[in-house]
Design a protein around this motif. Structure first.
Motif, PDB file in Angstrom:
ATOM      1  N   GLY A   1       0.497  -0.949   0.312  1.00  0.00           N
ATOM      2  CA  GLY A   1       0.189  -0.190  -0.098  1.00  0.00           C
ATOM      3  C   GLY A   1       0.816   1.479   0.331  1.00  0.00           C
ATOM      4  O   GLY A   1       2.120   1.040  -0.195  1.00  0.00           O
ATOM      5  N   PRO A   2       0.276   2.551  -0.045  1.00  0.00           N
ATOM      6  CA  PRO A   2       0.287   3.591  -0.339  1.00  0.00           C
ATOM      7  C   PRO A   2       1.779   3.987   1.308  1.00  0.00           C
ATOM      8  O   PRO A   2       1.270   5.251   2.116  1.00  0.00           O
ATOM      9  CB  PRO A   2      -0.707   5.094  -0.069  1.00  0.00           C
ATOM     10  CG  PRO A   2      -1.607   4.247   0.849  1.00  0.00           C
ATOM     11  CD  PRO A   2      -1.393   2.992   0.588  1.00  0.00           C
ATOM     12  N   VAL A   3       2.911   3.344   1.215  1.00  0.00           N
ATOM     13  CA  VAL A   3       4.053   3.627   2.914  1.00  0.00           C
ATOM     14  C   VAL A   3       4.239   4.808   2.536  1.00  0.00           C
ATOM     15  O   VAL A   3       3.985   5.500   4.019  1.00  0.00           O
ATOM     16  CB  VAL A   3       4.628   2.418   3.019  1.00  0.00           C
ATOM     17  CG1 VAL A   3       5.623   2.700   3.724  1.00  0.00           C
ATOM     18  CG2 VAL A   3       4.434   1.219   2.812  1.00  0.00           C
ATOM     19  N   ALA A   4       4.527   5.123   1.627  1.00  0.00           N
ATOM     20  CA  ALA A   4       5.223   6.942   1.462  1.00  0.00           C
ATOM     21  C   ALA A   4       4.778   8.237   2.069  1.00  0.00           C
ATOM     22  O   ALA A   4       5.284   8.958   2.246  1.00  0.00           O
ATOM     23  CB  ALA A   4       5.757   7.296  -0.424  1.00  0.00           C
ATOM     24  N   THR A   5       2.448   7.899   1.983  1.00  0.00           N
ATOM     25  CA  THR A   5       2.643   8.600   2.496  1.00  0.00           C
ATOM     26  C   THR A   5       2.047   9.495   3.925  1.00  0.00           C
ATOM     27  O   THR A   5       2.262  10.521   4.280  1.00  0.00           O
ATOM     28  CB  THR A   5       0.243   7.870   2.118  1.00  0.00           C
ATOM     29  OG1 THR A   5       0.517   7.911   0.526  1.00  0.00           O
ATOM     30  CG2 THR A   5      -0.486   9.042   2.846  1.00  0.00           C
ATOM     31  N   LEU A   6       2.601   7.922   4.863  1.00  0.00           N
ATOM     32  CA  LEU A   6       3.051   8.425   6.132  1.00  0.00           C
ATOM     33  C   LEU A   6       3.916   9.124   6.896  1.00  0.00           C
ATOM     34  O   LEU A   6       4.291   9.588   7.866  1.00  0.00           O
ATOM     35  CB  LEU A   6       2.789   6.547   6.548  1.00  0.00           C
ATOM     36  CG  LEU A   6       2.110   5.440   6.518  1.00  0.00           C
ATOM     37  CD1 LEU A   6       2.187   4.302   7.235  1.00  0.00           C
ATOM     38  CD2 LEU A   6       1.209   5.836   7.435  1.00  0.00           C
ATOM     39  N   ALA A   7       4.708   9.302   5.805  1.00  0.00           N
ATOM     40  CA  ALA A   7       6.053  10.182   5.610  1.00  0.00           C
ATOM     41  C   ALA A   7       5.756  11.632   5.431  1.00  0.00           C
ATOM     42  O   ALA A   7       6.778  12.548   6.006  1.00  0.00           O
ATOM     43  CB  ALA A   7       7.118   9.718   4.995  1.00  0.00           C
ATOM     44  N   THR A   8       4.604  11.950   5.047  1.00  0.00           N
ATOM     45  CA  THR A   8       4.857  13.276   4.216  1.00  0.00           C
ATOM     46  C   THR A   8       4.327  13.867   5.544  1.00  0.00           C
ATOM     47  O   THR A   8       4.820  15.146   5.715  1.00  0.00           O
ATOM     48  CB  THR A   8       3.652  13.411   3.429  1.00  0.00           C
ATOM     49  OG1 THR A   8       3.675  12.367   2.398  1.00  0.00           O
ATOM     50  CG2 THR A   8       3.312  14.926   3.187  1.00  0.00           C
ATOM     51  N   PRO A   9       3.759  13.626   6.456  1.00  0.00           N
ATOM     52  CA  PRO A   9       3.085  14.394   7.312  1.00  0.00           C
ATOM     53  C   PRO A   9       4.510  14.555   8.893  1.00  0.00           C
ATOM     54  O   PRO A   9       5.000  15.841   9.164  1.00  0.00           O
ATOM     55  CB  PRO A   9       2.664  13.787   8.408  1.00  0.00           C
ATOM     56  CG  PRO A   9       1.253  13.003   7.309  1.00  0.00           C
ATOM     57  CD  PRO A   9       2.057  12.627   6.555  1.00  0.00           C
ATOM     58  N   VAL A  10       5.149  13.606   8.630  1.00  0.00           N
ATOM     59  CA  VAL A  10       6.732  13.885   9.163  1.00  0.00           C
ATOM     60  C   VAL A  10       7.320  14.940   8.508  1.00  0.00           C
ATOM     61  O   VAL A  10       8.262  15.810   9.059  1.00  0.00           O
ATOM     62  CB  VAL A  10       7.540  11.956   9.647  1.00  0.00           C
ATOM     63  CG1 VAL A  10       8.641  12.694   9.951  1.00  0.00           C
ATOM     64  CG2 VAL A  10       6.134  11.431   9.923  1.00  0.00           C
ATOM     65  N   PHE A  11       7.435  15.030   7.277  1.00  0.00           N
ATOM     66  CA  PHE A  11       8.462  15.594   6.966  1.00  0.00           C
ATOM     67  C   PHE A  11       7.629  17.202   7.010  1.00  0.00           C
ATOM     68  O   PHE A  11       8.292  18.825   7.255  1.00  0.00           O
ATOM     69  CB  PHE A  11       8.490  15.514   5.436  1.00  0.00           C
ATOM     70  CG  PHE A  11       9.384  14.405   5.384  1.00  0.00           C
ATOM     71  CD1 PHE A  11      10.287  14.252   5.510  1.00  0.00           C
ATOM     72  CD2 PHE A  11       8.954  13.007   3.868  1.00  0.00           C
ATOM     73  CE1 PHE A  11      11.072  12.937   5.412  1.00  0.00           C
ATOM     74  CE2 PHE A  11       9.649  12.425   3.999  1.00  0.00           C
ATOM     75  CZ  PHE A  11      10.687  11.903   4.230  1.00  0.00           C
ATOM     76  N   GLU A  12       6.108  17.295   6.973  1.00  0.00           N
ATOM     77  CA  GLU A  12       6.009  18.827   6.824  1.00  0.00           C
ATOM     78  C   GLU A  12       6.432  19.300   8.347  1.00  0.00           C
ATOM     79  O   GLU A  12       6.445  20.171   9.009  1.00  0.00           O
ATOM     80  CB  GLU A  12       4.240  18.887   7.329  1.00  0.00           C
ATOM     81  CG  GLU A  12       4.217  18.414   5.622  1.00  0.00           C
ATOM     82  CD  GLU A  12       4.413  19.909   5.041  1.00  0.00           C
ATOM     83  OE1 GLU A  12       4.487  20.533   4.946  1.00  0.00           O
ATOM     84  OE2 GLU A  12       4.475  19.246   3.249  1.00  0.00           O
ATOM     85  N   LYS A  13       5.987  18.277   9.475  1.00  0.00           N
ATOM     86  CA  LYS A  13       6.596  18.914  10.915  1.00  0.00           C
ATOM     87  C   LYS A  13       8.107  19.497  10.671  1.00  0.00           C
ATOM     88  O   LYS A  13       7.796  20.482  11.646  1.00  0.00           O
ATOM     89  CB  LYS A  13       5.983  18.011  12.021  1.00  0.00           C
ATOM     90  CG  LYS A  13       6.334  18.367  13.334  1.00  0.00           C
ATOM     91  CD  LYS A  13       6.283  17.691  14.357  1.00  0.00           C
ATOM     92  CE  LYS A  13       5.959  17.326  15.772  1.00  0.00           C
ATOM     93  NZ  LYS A  13       7.126  18.476  16.130  1.00  0.00           N
ATOM     94  N   VAL A  14       8.631  18.103  10.118  1.00  0.00           N
ATOM     95  CA  VAL A  14      10.118  18.624  10.628  1.00  0.00           C
ATOM     96  C   VAL A  14      10.547  20.450   9.447  1.00  0.00           C
ATOM     97  O   VAL A  14      11.203  21.027  10.109  1.00  0.00           O
ATOM     98  CB  VAL A  14      11.110  17.474   9.989  1.00  0.00           C
ATOM     99  CG1 VAL A  14      12.779  18.525   9.702  1.00  0.00           C
ATOM    100  CG2 VAL A  14      11.130  16.395  10.060  1.00  0.00           C
ATOM    101  N   LEU A  15      10.446  20.362   8.884  1.00  0.00           N
ATOM    102  CA  LEU A  15      10.450  21.714   7.795  1.00  0.00           C
ATOM    103  C   LEU A  15       9.574  23.075   8.889  1.00  0.00           C
ATOM    104  O   LEU A  15      10.806  24.051   8.810  1.00  0.00           O
ATOM    105  CB  LEU A  15       9.406  21.706   7.162  1.00  0.00           C
ATOM    106  CG  LEU A  15       9.950  20.729   5.195  1.00  0.00           C
ATOM    107  CD1 LEU A  15       9.308  20.923   3.961  1.00  0.00           C
ATOM    108  CD2 LEU A  15      11.494  21.864   5.071  1.00  0.00           C
ATOM    109  N   LYS A  16       8.189  22.318   9.564  1.00  0.00           N
ATOM    110  CA  LYS A  16       8.733  23.809  10.103  1.00  0.00           C
ATOM    111  C   LYS A  16       8.942  23.586  11.422  1.00  0.00           C
ATOM    112  O   LYS A  16       9.042  25.327  12.004  1.00  0.00           O
ATOM    113  CB  LYS A  16       6.466  23.266  11.125  1.00  0.00           C
ATOM    114  CG  LYS A  16       6.030  23.630  11.943  1.00  0.00           C
ATOM    115  CD  LYS A  16       4.038  24.200  12.218  1.00  0.00           C
ATOM    116  CE  LYS A  16       3.562  24.923  13.251  1.00  0.00           C
ATOM    117  NZ  LYS A  16       3.212  23.820  14.020  1.00  0.00           N
TER     118      LYS A  16
END
Length: 75
Positions: free
Chosen positions: A47-62
């Motif tokens: 399934g879409p495993v990469a989708t789980l990482a997107t919020p993590v990257f957004e938080k790190v960038l913030k």
């Protein structure tokens, strides 16, 4: 000698330029996030495993702006 040692004269670790480091980290995390988003379009058996990482990257960038000092400046 034009060098500043923090701690004592035997200090070996180099200091990082905060704004430059912040810019490079932002670029790196943004590109990794973009790769993660691109991977979402590739079918996967699990399934879409990469989708789980997107919020993590957004938080790190913030949170990246929290790593620079407001009191110490380097030339």
């Amino acid at each position: 000698s034009g060098r500043v040692f923090l701690g004592d004269k035997s200090s070996k670790e180099s200091a990082l330029l905060g704004d430059t480091t912040l810019e490079l980290l932002t670029q790196l995390i943004t590109e990794v996030k973009n790769i993660s988003l691109a991977l979402q379009t590739i079918p996967s058996a699990v399934g879409p495993v990469a989708t789980l990482a997107t919020p993590v990257f957004e938080k790190v960038l913030k949170d990246l702006d929290k790593i620079t000092s407001t009191t110490v400046k380097l030339k």
